[in-house]
Design an enzyme around this catalytic site. Structure first.
Site, PDB file in Angstrom:
ATOM      1  N   HIS A 188       0.812  -1.208   0.000  1.00 24.45           N
ATOM      2  CA  HIS A 188       0.000   0.000   0.000  1.00 24.45           C
ATOM      3  C   HIS A 188       0.851   1.266   0.000  1.00 24.45           C
ATOM      4  O   HIS A 188       0.549   2.234  -0.690  1.00 24.45           O
ATOM      5  CB  HIS A 188      -0.942  -0.004   1.204  1.00 24.45           C
ATOM      6  N   ARG A 295      -9.865   4.832 -24.937  1.00 26.88           N
ATOM      7  CA  ARG A 295     -10.114   3.422 -25.249  1.00 26.88           C
ATOM      8  C   ARG A 295     -10.914   2.818 -24.101  1.00 26.88           C
ATOM      9  O   ARG A 295     -10.629   3.115 -22.938  1.00 26.88           O
ATOM     10  CB  ARG A 295      -8.798   2.673 -25.409  1.00 26.88           C
ATOM     11  N   ARG A 331     -14.317   6.181 -27.406  1.00 22.87           N
ATOM     12  CA  ARG A 331     -14.507   5.210 -28.483  1.00 22.87           C
ATOM     13  C   ARG A 331     -15.262   4.009 -27.940  1.00 22.87           C
ATOM     14  O   ARG A 331     -14.874   3.435 -26.912  1.00 22.87           O
ATOM     15  CB  ARG A 331     -13.156   4.766 -29.048  1.00 22.87           C
ATOM     16  N   GLU A 430     -11.075   3.956 -40.664  1.00 27.57           N
ATOM     17  CA  GLU A 430     -10.008   2.956 -40.654  1.00 27.57           C
ATOM     18  C   GLU A 430     -10.205   1.896 -41.725  1.00 27.57           C
ATOM     19  O   GLU A 430      -9.261   1.257 -42.153  1.00 27.57           O
ATOM     20  CB  GLU A 430      -9.850   2.326 -39.261  1.00 27.57           C
ATOM     21  N   ASN A 453      -3.300   3.598 -37.895  1.00 24.37           N
ATOM     22  CA  ASN A 453      -2.664   2.282 -37.763  1.00 24.37           C
ATOM     23  C   ASN A 453      -3.444   1.219 -38.529  1.00 24.37           C
ATOM     24  O   ASN A 453      -2.887   0.495 -39.363  1.00 24.37           O
ATOM     25  CB  ASN A 453      -2.578   1.859 -36.296  1.00 24.37           C
ATOM     26  N   ASP A 454      -4.735   1.136 -38.247  1.00 22.62           N
ATOM     27  CA  ASP A 454      -5.535   0.123 -38.931  1.00 22.62           C
ATOM     28  C   ASP A 454      -5.766   0.493 -40.393  1.00 22.62           C
ATOM     29  O   ASP A 454      -5.755  -0.376 -41.265  1.00 22.62           O
ATOM     30  CB  ASP A 454      -6.872  -0.089 -38.211  1.00 22.62           C
ATOM     31  N   ARG A 464       1.130  -5.996 -39.703  1.00 24.32           N
ATOM     32  CA  ARG A 464       2.406  -5.474 -39.206  1.00 24.32           C
ATOM     33  C   ARG A 464       3.056  -6.385 -38.190  1.00 24.32           C
ATOM     34  O   ARG A 464       4.235  -6.234 -37.856  1.00 24.32           O
ATOM     35  CB  ARG A 464       2.216  -4.074 -38.633  1.00 24.32           C
ATOM     36  N   CYS A 501      -5.918  10.130 -34.895  1.00 24.65           N
ATOM     37  CA  CYS A 501      -5.584   9.628 -33.564  1.00 24.65           C
ATOM     38  C   CYS A 501      -4.667   8.412 -33.635  1.00 24.65           C
ATOM     39  O   CYS A 501      -4.493   7.703 -32.666  1.00 24.65           O
ATOM     40  CB  CYS A 501      -6.850   9.296 -32.776  1.00 24.65           C
TER      41      CYS A 501
END
Lengths: 567, 93
Positions: A188, A295, A331, A430, A453-454, A464, A501
């Site tokens: 903790h 996300r 999203r 995308e 990216n996509d 990738r 993004c």
């Protein structure tokens, strides 16, 4: 005297140099005598008063905390004080064994602590500290012995072990760092030190015995090292590291303080991509103007069920709370259905499969629960929340999402919830067909967000993750830029915002090119923000436009790479 | 009375925060709630009792729930445990 290096576990990052202050918790004295029957009631009252004072102290600490983990830890301490069995047992000890309040508390906690220590091993070891802390505070309070802790300012605290409450109290006194003999990085004390950004090394055995008071020490919270009586060479080395880190931070701050505009006055907006609540401090640190991509997958991946609307609502609310007055773009759940439901056969091509909105439109309850949580949060923070729909590839899907939003809003209104009737609904660009038909989509949505990216992976037909062909994957591919330009133009034509993004936005040269194409909203991982802002602030929009036209004219990756490198 | 075996799945085990969450949930129901472990029985509505179990990840507990709303209580408590107490923190960075 030679320097001595002690090793432990790096519990909270950062390097600091200072004088050691030794801190030792004193176990309060407990009276041994028995009390006459006539005093029983008085002791019971004292105990109950101590309970309520101790609880009030914790509530005050809670009120001053904005870290959620710290609050939860303190709330657990409150729960211990409110334990019905504790109250019953202590009162019984006073009544039946004629023990004074302090001895009764000591006795009852002693039983709990012994049992816990008997049962614990591994990860849970040391957790009885929370109990000992509650016991000691109660004993002090019943004896009116308000032994305020001796709190050293501006020093590195060396202790055998600290309770959560001690860490919080010390943090209010500007201690520079913490060294503990015991504890692991999930103890903790360590959790709290991290959340309060106090450099900390734990599990340094014998630290409190081998370090003398006022000795000069270097605490390296990155590597989990404590250097006692450092040599001049070592001191020099660490001074350099500290100076360098401070210089970096100062530079970040300097960049942050600049207005968001190019040298010739063209404005832009930079936001952060985040997923977890503990990333919120980085939004402020790197001066993001809100969240460009929140996300939400982690919420689901940590639950076995999808009906935890309250938990989602709390999460969204907390992000909105911390980022005021900026927008937060949430999203919808973007993952493959195979990960979540017991789908018998594995998909051959999960990236071309049942994922994102395709899955959500089939799993109506999942979609509905998420929309309920999002739309409730939107109602609480009107004008700040936007919904981003992933994996859209048809206009029908857009219409279906709009319909679902309208239905949920109607339900919420009937339940008496506030809603934001104008909550913007945008889509991820995308899937390549959406980029190609950007004009048609732009008519139906409130904003477009390009997920580079996509989009790159779908456009170039390159996985990738496949090493043999990953060389074919490039976000500097001319075809990608041509598509981005089309999307930017479609947005302009229909007067809706277009943002990027993907990873591309975090590449300073690419960010300049995006601005040159008229994309003024970029969102990226927070730590990339300063470098991108620096690049955008030190150039003119006309140079960026020239860069964009050159890139659009290029025909190969090699050509565009060269253009970017020479920019 | 409902008796049901469950396993602690969250990484950090049944420490203070999860224990607090479970006790808080259990206290909303009228039914009595006990936990059996190591042949030892604790009151599931007492955080100190629950903490003495020091149940780690993988530990098996037997829940005993008895009372007018035992079905709902059992369902909610089991869900919380199986859900790892919603623990989303502390992946080592």
């Amino acid at each position: 005297m030679q320097e001595m290096i002690l090793s432990g576990a790096p519990a909270s990052p950062g390097i600091t140099v200072g004088k050691a202050r030794l801190y030792k918790r004193r176990r309060p004295m407990v009276s041994g005598r028995h009390i006459p029957d006539m005093d029983v009631e008085q002791h019971i009252n004292r105990f109950n008063r101590a309970l309520s004072v101790a609880e009030q102290e914790l509530q005050d600490l809670i009120a001053g905390q904005d870290d959620e983990e710290a609050v939860e830890l303190l709330q657990a301490q409150v729960a211990m004080l409110n334990d019905p069995d504790l109250k019953k047992r202590v009162e019984l000890e006073i009544k039946q064994a004629n023990r004074p309040a302090d001895a009764a508390i000591d006795q009852v906690f002693g039983v709990y602590i012994d049992l816990m220590e008997e049962h614990q091993e591994g990860a849970l070891k040391r957790r009885s500290l929370d109990l000992a802390d509650a016991r000691d505070r109660l004993i002090q309070l019943v004896n009116d012995n308000d032994d305020t802790r001796e709190i050293p300012d501006d020093a590195i605290l060396v202790a055998h072990e600290l309770s959560p409450r001690e860490v919080i109290e010390f943090s209010e006194h500007d201690i520079r760092g913490i060294v503990m003999d015991r504890g692991g990085i999930t103890s903790h004390a360590a959790i709290l030190a991290r959340s309060m950004q106090i450099p900390t090394v734990v599990g340094v055995e014998e630290a409190s015995k081998s370090i003398a008071a006022n000795e000069l020490i270097i605490l390296d919270g990155n590597q989990g090292k404590v250097i006692v009586k450092p040599s001049t060479d070592t001191q020099k080395k660490y001074d350099d590291i500290i100076t360098e880190a401070a210089r970096k931070q100062a530079k970040i701050q300097q960049v942050c303080d600049k207005p968001n505009e190019t040298v010739d006055g063209a404005g832009f907006t930079l936001r952060a991509n985040i997923e977890f609540e503990n990333e919120l401090p980085s939004i402020e640190r790197f001066c993001a103007q809100g969240v460009g991509l929140l996300r939400t997958e982690s919420i689901y991946l940590h639950c076995d069920h999808f009906d935890d609307e309250q938990k989602q609502y709390t999460f969204y609310g907390s992000v909105l709370e911390h980022t005021a007055p900026h927008p937060v773009i949430i999203r919808l759940f973007d993952a493959g259905g195979d990960k979540l439901f017991n789908v018998a056969e594995q998909e051959q091509n999960p990236f071309l499969g049942w994922r994102g909105i395709r899955m959500l439109l089939d799993k109506k309850t999942v979609l509905k629960q998420q929309l309920r949580a999002i739309l409730k949060a939107a109602g609480r923070y009107p004008g700040r929340l936007r919904i981003l729909v992933p994996m859209i590839s048809s206009l029908d899907e857009v219409a279906a999402v709009r319909k679902a939003v309208a239905i949920v809003q109607g339900e919420l209104q009937k339940e008496g919830e506030e809603i934001d009737p104008n909550v913007p609904i945008g889509i991820m660009v995308e899937v390549p067909n959406v980029a190609i038909q950007a004009r048609a989509f732009a008519k139906q949505v409130d904003f477009l967000s390009i997920g580079t990216n996509d989009l790159t992976q779908y456009l170039l037909a390159v996985d990738r993750g496949n090493e043999r062909i990953s060389g074919l994957y490039s976000q500097r591919h001319p075809a990608l830029w041509q598509l981005i330009k089309q999307v930017a133009d479609a947005g302009k034509e229909h007067s809706i915002p277009v943002s990027v993004c993907g990873e591309l936005a975090s590449d300073p040269a690419a960010a300049c090119c995006l601005l040159g194409m008229g994309i003024t909203e970029l969102s990226m991982t927070p730590s990339a923000l300063p470098a991108v802002k620096q690049a955008l602030c030190t150039r003119g929009i006309s140079d960026m436009q020239a860069l964009a036209s050159k890139v659009l004219e290029s025909t190969t990756v090699a050509e565009s790479e060269e253009i970017f490198t020479n920019f | 009375m409902i008796k049901e075996k469950v396993t602690i799945v969250n990484k950090a085990g049944l420490h203070a925060r999860p224990a607090a969450a479970m006790v808080k949930l259990a206290s909303r129901y009228k039914s009595d709630f006990f936990i059996h472990m190591y042949g030892y029985k604790v009151n599931g509505k007492s955080i100190l009792g629950v903490m003495t179990l020091a149940a780690e990840q993988g530990a098996e507990l037997e829940l005993e729930i008895d009372g007018p709303d035992e079905k709902e209580a059992a369902e909610a408590i089991i869900e919380l445990i199986n859900d790892g107490f919603g623990e989303v923190y502390e992946e080592d960075e």
